[in-house]
Write a protein that holds these residues in place. Structure first.
Motif, short mmCIF file in Angstrom:
data_model
loop_
_atom_site.label_atom_id
_atom_site.label_comp_id
_atom_site.label_asym_id
_atom_site.label_seq_id
_atom_site.Cartn_x
_atom_site.Cartn_y
_atom_site.Cartn_z
N ILE A 56 21.03 72.38 -10.10
CA ILE A 56 20.49 71.19 -10.75
C ILE A 56 19.89 70.19 -9.85
O ILE A 56 18.82 69.83 -10.20
CB ILE A 56 21.85 70.51 -11.40
N GLY A 57 20.69 69.73 -8.70
CA GLY A 57 20.11 68.79 -7.89
C GLY A 57 18.96 69.45 -6.82
O GLY A 57 19.45 69.73 -5.98
N MET A 58 17.86 69.18 -7.19
CA MET A 58 16.74 70.02 -6.46
C MET A 58 15.55 68.96 -6.44
O MET A 58 15.23 67.89 -7.51
CB MET A 58 16.17 71.06 -7.00
N PRO A 59 14.82 68.73 -5.10
CA PRO A 59 13.65 67.87 -5.14
C PRO A 59 12.59 68.24 -6.03
O PRO A 59 12.43 69.36 -6.48
CB PRO A 59 13.17 68.06 -3.62
N LYS A 60 11.62 67.35 -6.48
CA LYS A 60 10.36 67.56 -7.17
C LYS A 60 10.60 67.69 -8.60
O LYS A 60 10.04 67.10 -9.43
CB LYS A 60 9.65 68.60 -6.73
N MET A 61 11.68 68.69 -8.92
CA MET A 61 11.92 68.99 -10.43
C MET A 61 13.11 69.61 -10.28
O MET A 61 13.44 70.24 -9.88
CB MET A 61 10.98 69.99 -10.88
N ASP A 62 14.42 68.79 -11.19
CA ASP A 62 15.42 69.28 -11.07
C ASP A 62 15.86 70.49 -11.84
O ASP A 62 14.93 71.12 -12.67
CB ASP A 62 16.56 68.09 -11.58
#
Length: 259
Positions: A56-62
């Motif tokens: 879920i928690g990712m940079p640029k686009m979750d």
């Protein structure tokens, strides 16, 4: 073999997923392991996947935005969330997006094997039904015990399509909302709508949003970022991509041609 894409921003977790799971034994071909949502989406544009395993928690686009975008391109993709964010809001949205399973970190390879194996079985059942010329659930009976006649089918589909058209600007609109509005299961509704109009619910949501965007673009007073928000999108780049996919023009190009 079914194609699977991994999206995970933590390198050690990503490498564990790549190397610790016996993908071939599960009937799965790993087509990539992306470090963020945007990279994963770009990979999906190059090659379709049957399964998506995403944090879920990712940079640029979750991960949730990635799932929504992936489903817009391929509604039948099976999505599995991998996350340490054990929060109800995320789980609730995941349910709306028809996520196949929700696995919490720290990762357990045996648990990943189990949920992927179940997802593969889902795909196999669906494809076996298609090969027999069956549409799942369309032959089932309503709770009353009476089969759906053609007129009743059309009425239910009209209600569902009307609900989508009326509420398509809602950013969180999902299949589950439409199914609840007409009193049918999600899988049954998707099969029914596809039989009658040739499309499942998620592509209809995108189509109606783009049609509304096209109307708004004809008025130069409406700014493109305002139109993006008005038709239910938070990501302007994704809105541009979706619009171009439907009309073959970017919103700016469409405006220049039609305003």
């Amino acid at each position: 073999m079914y194609k699977l894409l991994i999206a995970e921003d933590v390198r050690t977790v990503r490498e564990t997923l790549v190397h610790a799971i016996p993908w071939e034994r599960l009937g799965v071909t790993l087509i990539g392991a992306a470090g963020n949502g945007e990279e994963a989406l770009a990979r999906l544009e190059e090659e379709e996947a049957d399964l998506l395993l995403t944090d879920i928690g990712m940079p640029k686009m979750d991960g949730l935005a990635l799932i929504e975008a992936a489903q817009g391109r391929r509604p039948d993709i099976r999505c599995i969330i991998l996350s340490g964010l054990n929060e109800f809001d995320h789980a609730r949205k995941a349910i709306r997006l028809q996520v196949r399973d929700y696995v919490l970190k720290p990762i357990d390879p045996a648990e990943i094997e189990r949920v992927v194996s179940e997802a593969v079985k889902d795909i196999e059942r669906g494809r076996a039904a298609e090969a027999r010329g069956e549409l799942p659930h369309l032959a089932e009976l309503l709770p009353s015990g009476e089969p759906l006649g053609n007129l009743k089918k059309k009425k239910l589909v009209d209600q569902a399509v009307g609900y989508v058209r009326e509420h398509c600007a809602r950013r969180d609109l999902a299949l589950s909302d439409v199914a609840a509005a007409v009193g049918l299961s999600e899988k049954y509704l998707n099969s029914l709508v596809k039989e009658v109009v040739g499309s499942t619910i998620n592509p209809l949501i995108v189509r109606f949003r783009m049609e509304e965007a096209a109307k708004l673009l004809r008025d130069p007073a409406n700014r493109i970022y305002e139109i993006c928000e008005a038709v239910g999108y938070a990501d302007l780049d994704y809105f541009r991509e979706s619009f171009k996919k439907q009309y073959g023009l970017t919103p700016t190009e469409f405006r220049n041609r039609h305003s």
